[in-house]
Design a protein around this motif. Structure first.
Motif, mmCIF file in Angstrom:
data_model
loop_
_atom_site.group_PDB
_atom_site.id
_atom_site.type_symbol
_atom_site.label_atom_id
_atom_site.label_comp_id
_atom_site.label_asym_id
_atom_site.label_seq_id
_atom_site.Cartn_x
_atom_site.Cartn_y
_atom_site.Cartn_z
ATOM 1 N N ASP A 1 5.073 7.453 2.473
ATOM 2 C CA ASP A 1 5.523 7.714 1.109
ATOM 3 C C ASP A 1 5.349 9.176 0.702
ATOM 4 O OD1 ASP A 1 6.221 4.949 0.106
ATOM 5 O OD2 ASP A 1 4.162 4.608 0.763
ATOM 6 N N TYR A 2 4.234 9.781 1.104
ATOM 7 C CA TYR A 2 3.956 11.187 0.792
ATOM 8 C C TYR A 2 3.340 11.851 2.020
ATOM 9 C CZ TYR A 2 4.663 9.797 -4.055
ATOM 10 O OH TYR A 2 5.202 9.303 -5.217
ATOM 11 N N ILE A 3 3.633 13.142 2.176
ATOM 12 C CA ILE A 3 3.048 13.916 3.271
ATOM 13 C C ILE A 3 2.220 15.042 2.677
ATOM 14 C CG2 ILE A 3 3.465 15.301 5.329
ATOM 15 C CD1 ILE A 3 6.181 13.911 5.600
ATOM 16 N N ASP B 1 -4.619 1.413 -4.286
ATOM 17 C CA ASP B 1 -4.116 0.732 -3.095
ATOM 18 C C ASP B 1 -3.321 1.726 -2.250
ATOM 19 O OD1 ASP B 1 -3.480 -1.156 -1.236
ATOM 20 O OD2 ASP B 1 -1.936 -2.134 -2.447
ATOM 21 N N TYR B 2 -4.013 2.441 -1.379
ATOM 22 C CA TYR B 2 -3.342 3.457 -0.572
ATOM 23 C C TYR B 2 -3.930 3.479 0.837
ATOM 24 C CZ TYR B 2 -7.500 6.355 -1.231
ATOM 25 O OH TYR B 2 -8.781 6.829 -1.232
ATOM 26 N N SER C 1 0.820 -1.206 0.000
ATOM 27 C CA SER C 1 0.000 0.000 0.000
ATOM 28 C C SER C 1 0.854 1.257 0.000
ATOM 29 C CB SER C 1 -0.925 0.019 1.222
ATOM 30 O OG SER C 1 -1.869 -1.003 1.149
ATOM 31 N N LEU C 2 0.335 2.289 -0.645
ATOM 32 C CA LEU C 2 0.954 3.600 -0.632
ATOM 33 C C LEU C 2 0.495 4.312 0.640
ATOM 34 C CD1 LEU C 2 2.706 5.162 -2.701
ATOM 35 C CD2 LEU C 2 0.589 6.193 -3.547
#
Length: 311
Positions: A45-47, A32-33, A2-3
């Motif tokens: 992975d990302y903010i 899929d996150y 998952s992301l």
């Protein structure tokens, strides 16, 4: 796998952004996150980030591919030495359209002399006809996405528009200037000046006593940019002397503006509470989703911040 996308903003923003973000992620093909306010730093992975959140130390976020700012301004975080991940600023249609509408409304208000009639209901017949837009030069300081959009809209209404920026720009229908000489030329004919430059150490007190004195007498100042762009003491002196007819200010060095501040009671100042434009959750979510899609596809992120320039 998952992301993992961390939402790092004030808790009250979660309810505002969660559904628009999920909707935008689906539209961007992100299936899929995991989107949450609580994810172990080493798994992020990302903010999705707001500078007034509690997150200050980015060191533990070793897997993070991008910090996606929800604000147009990034001056509060560009100096953070722990932030080494790619940083983007918010440029979205909702923010842009809101700024265009506010700037256009305030420009027309001063151009048409509307205050004299709205506030002057005292039995005096004031029948002075305002000039046409073609006879009212307007200068936009700052030709980024917001400044350009405002400049183009005002030019479409017939105003002669001059734009000034750090580097030379070319915009059809706009007289574009740059550099110190260009700055002086941009002010010397401007009956209305709109401040939309980003805040950096170089732009602090950009509008000082010298800049104000170079404007034509009776000019108007509109600031929806940053409070630190203006030398407040110099502006109050220019207002008191009448050289500047009126200042409409939406941003300030201290916010909320303290009740005892001279701006509140000054007859030639209009205070608005940082409402010129606001990031809209639905349109901002689309920008965030597109950047995550790009990051996962190996494409360049949109609106990357240049740390050396500060924006």
């Amino acid at each position: 796998m998952s992301l993992n996308i961390l939402f790092a903003a004030r808790p009250e923003r979660w309810a505002e952004y969660e559904t628009p973000l999920r909707t935008a992620f689906e539209a961007a093909g992100l299936k899929d996150y995991n989107l949450s306010m609580e994810i172990p730093p080493e798994q992020v992975d990302y903010i999705v980030y707001a500078p007034n959140s509690r997150l200050r130390d980015f060191t533990p976020y070793t897997r993070t591919k991008g910090v996606l700012n929800l604000w147009a301004g990034v001056e509060e975080i560009t100096g953070n030495e722990t932030l080494t991940q790619p940083l983007t600023r918010m440029v979205d249609d909702g923010l842009e359209r809101g700024m265009v509408e506010w700037v256009t409304g305030q420009t027309l208000r001063h151009h048409l002399g509307m205050d004299e009639h709205i506030l002057g209901q005292d039995g005096t017949w004031r029948n002075e006809t305002p000039p046409l837009a073609k006879d009212r030069p307007v200068t936009i300081l700052g030709l980024g996405a917001l400044g350009r959009a405002c400049a183009e809209t005002l030019a479409h209404l017939g105003f002669p528009v001059t734009g000034w920026s750090r580097s030379q720009k070319e915009i059809p229908g706009i007289t574009c200037l740059s550099g110190d000489d260009g700055f002086a030329r941009a002010l010397e004919t401007a009956q209305i000046v709109v401040l939309l430059v980003p805040y950096t150490p170089q732009t602090e007190n950009l509008i000082d006593a010298a800049a104000l004195s170079s404007m034509p007498a009776g000019g108007f100042l509109i600031n929806p940019g940053r409070g630190s762009l203006i030398d407040d003491d110099a502006l109050i002196a220019a207002l008191d002397s009448g050289h500047i007819a009126h200042a409409t200010l939406d941003v300030f060095r201290t916010e909320p503006l303290p009740p005892e501040h001279l701006y509140w009671a000054h007859p030639r100042v209009t205070v608005t509470p940082h409402i010129a434009s606001e990031t809209r959750a639905d349109t901002a979510a689309e920008v965030i989703a597109e950047n995550i899609r790009r990051g996962e596809a190996g494409e360049p992120l949109l609106h990357l911040v240049d740390r050396n320039l500060g924006y």
